[in-house]
Scaffold this motif. Sequence first.
Motif, PDB file in Angstrom:
ATOM      1  N   GLY A  25     -12.248  -4.874  -6.415  1.00 49.62           N
ATOM      2  CA  GLY A  25     -13.616  -4.522  -6.059  1.00 49.62           C
ATOM      3  C   GLY A  25     -13.926  -4.755  -4.588  1.00 49.62           C
ATOM      4  N   PHE A  26     -12.987  -5.363  -3.851  1.00 49.20           N
ATOM      5  CA  PHE A  26     -13.224  -5.696  -2.444  1.00 49.20           C
ATOM      6  C   PHE A  26     -11.904  -6.119  -1.802  1.00 49.20           C
ATOM      7  N   ILE A  27     -11.920  -6.243  -0.479  1.00 48.24           N
ATOM      8  CA  ILE A  27     -10.813  -6.844   0.257  1.00 48.24           C
ATOM      9  C   ILE A  27     -11.193  -8.304   0.470  1.00 48.24           C
ATOM     10  N   PRO A  28     -10.401  -9.234  -0.041  1.00 52.89           N
ATOM     11  CA  PRO A  28     -10.758 -10.657   0.071  1.00 52.89           C
ATOM     12  C   PRO A  28     -10.985 -11.093   1.517  1.00 52.89           C
ATOM     13  N   PHE A  29     -11.952 -11.950   1.699  1.00 50.80           N
ATOM     14  CA  PHE A  29     -12.384 -12.416   3.016  1.00 50.80           C
ATOM     15  C   PHE A  29     -11.238 -12.965   3.856  1.00 50.80           C
ATOM     16  N   GLU A  30     -10.384 -13.791   3.290  1.00 50.99           N
ATOM     17  CA  GLU A  30      -9.327 -14.453   4.054  1.00 50.99           C
ATOM     18  C   GLU A  30      -7.952 -13.835   3.844  1.00 50.99           C
ATOM     19  N   PHE A  31      -7.872 -12.640   3.282  1.00 50.21           N
ATOM     20  CA  PHE A  31      -6.576 -12.001   3.048  1.00 50.21           C
ATOM     21  C   PHE A  31      -5.904 -11.677   4.377  1.00 50.21           C
ATOM     22  N   ASP A  32      -4.641 -12.054   4.521  1.00 49.46           N
ATOM     23  CA  ASP A  32      -3.890 -11.876   5.768  1.00 49.46           C
ATOM     24  C   ASP A  32      -3.178 -10.524   5.756  1.00 49.46           C
ATOM     25  N   TYR A  33      -3.864  -9.500   6.205  1.00 41.24           N
ATOM     26  CA  TYR A  33      -3.297  -8.153   6.272  1.00 41.24           C
ATOM     27  C   TYR A  33      -3.284  -7.700   7.731  1.00 41.24           C
ATOM     28  N   ALA A  83      -5.858   4.382  -8.608  1.00 35.53           N
ATOM     29  CA  ALA A  83      -6.321   3.456  -9.637  1.00 35.53           C
ATOM     30  C   ALA A  83      -5.774   2.056  -9.410  1.00 35.53           C
ATOM     31  N   SER A  84      -4.663   1.950  -8.681  1.00 36.24           N
ATOM     32  CA  SER A  84      -4.059   0.634  -8.460  1.00 36.24           C
ATOM     33  C   SER A  84      -4.318   0.082  -7.061  1.00 36.24           C
ATOM     34  N   SER A  85      -5.289   0.624  -6.339  1.00 35.03           N
ATOM     35  CA  SER A  85      -5.575   0.113  -5.003  1.00 35.03           C
ATOM     36  C   SER A  85      -6.229  -1.267  -5.078  1.00 35.03           C
ATOM     37  N   MET A  86      -6.160  -1.990  -3.965  1.00 29.10           N
ATOM     38  CA  MET A  86      -6.761  -3.322  -3.931  1.00 29.10           C
ATOM     39  C   MET A  86      -8.257  -3.261  -4.233  1.00 29.10           C
ATOM     40  N   LEU A 110       4.810  -5.738   8.401  1.00 27.44           N
ATOM     41  CA  LEU A 110       3.359  -5.589   8.483  1.00 27.44           C
ATOM     42  C   LEU A 110       2.807  -5.355   7.080  1.00 27.44           C
ATOM     43  N   CYS A 111       1.754  -6.058   6.750  1.00 25.92           N
ATOM     44  CA  CYS A 111       1.109  -5.906   5.453  1.00 25.92           C
ATOM     45  C   CYS A 111      -0.039  -4.907   5.606  1.00 25.92           C
ATOM     46  N   VAL A 112       0.157  -3.714   5.066  1.00 25.30           N
ATOM     47  CA  VAL A 112      -0.835  -2.652   5.171  1.00 25.30           C
ATOM     48  C   VAL A 112      -1.425  -2.414   3.779  1.00 25.30           C
ATOM     49  N   ILE A 113      -2.747  -2.449   3.699  1.00 29.59           N
ATOM     50  CA  ILE A 113      -3.430  -2.153   2.445  1.00 29.59           C
ATOM     51  C   ILE A 113      -3.403  -0.633   2.304  1.00 29.59           C
ATOM     52  N   ALA A 114      -2.511  -0.134   1.451  1.00 33.56           N
ATOM     53  CA  ALA A 114      -2.296   1.309   1.325  1.00 33.56           C
ATOM     54  C   ALA A 114      -3.240   1.927   0.301  1.00 33.56           C
ATOM     55  N   HIS A 115      -3.584   3.198   0.538  1.00 35.41           N
ATOM     56  CA  HIS A 115      -4.451   3.949  -0.381  1.00 35.41           C
ATOM     57  C   HIS A 115      -5.684   3.120  -0.751  1.00 35.41           C
ATOM     58  N   ALA A 116      -6.324   2.557   0.244  1.00 36.38           N
ATOM     59  CA  ALA A 116      -7.379   1.562   0.027  1.00 36.38           C
ATOM     60  C   ALA A 116      -8.474   2.005  -0.935  1.00 36.38           C
ATOM     61  N   LEU A 117      -8.819   3.269  -0.945  1.00 31.56           N
ATOM     62  CA  LEU A 117      -9.896   3.746  -1.825  1.00 31.56           C
ATOM     63  C   LEU A 117      -9.462   4.842  -2.793  1.00 31.56           C
ATOM     64  N   ASP A 118      -8.187   5.147  -2.857  1.00 32.82           N
ATOM     65  CA  ASP A 118      -7.786   6.361  -3.557  1.00 32.82           C
ATOM     66  C   ASP A 118      -7.181   6.220  -4.934  1.00 32.82           C
TER      67      ASP A 118
END
Length: 107
Positions: free
Chosen positions: A32-40, A24-27, A14-22
């Motif tokens: 600046g955003f989560i890409p529209f078509e990113f498969d997570y 310095a190295s978050s996506m 499973l692809c989990v966007i970790a520490h989404a807002l926390d």
Amino acid sequence: IDEISAVIHSAHGLCVIAHALDRASSMITQLGFIPFEFDYDAIEVHSNEQIEMILSSHPWLKNPVFFISSDAHQLIDISEPEHFIDEKVWDELWRKRLCIPSTKSVV
């Protein structure tokens, strides 16, 4: 990032966007955003407030699964008794990724 997601999924992960807002190295910090078509498969945050922030700034996300994690480094900071992954949601995430037909509907 698309290649990373593809490799994770090819290994039945499973692809989990970790520490989404926390961190310095978050996506979101880096792009600046989560890409529209990113498969997570899910987004990990630390609070309900962060969920609201992500949803308000990313209106294209449709019914994302959020994991709330304390990322605690001390026992007193653990929030998991209040925040847990619903069994139905967990089951649906894996069924989707492993292409197993759903037996239940997730609300």
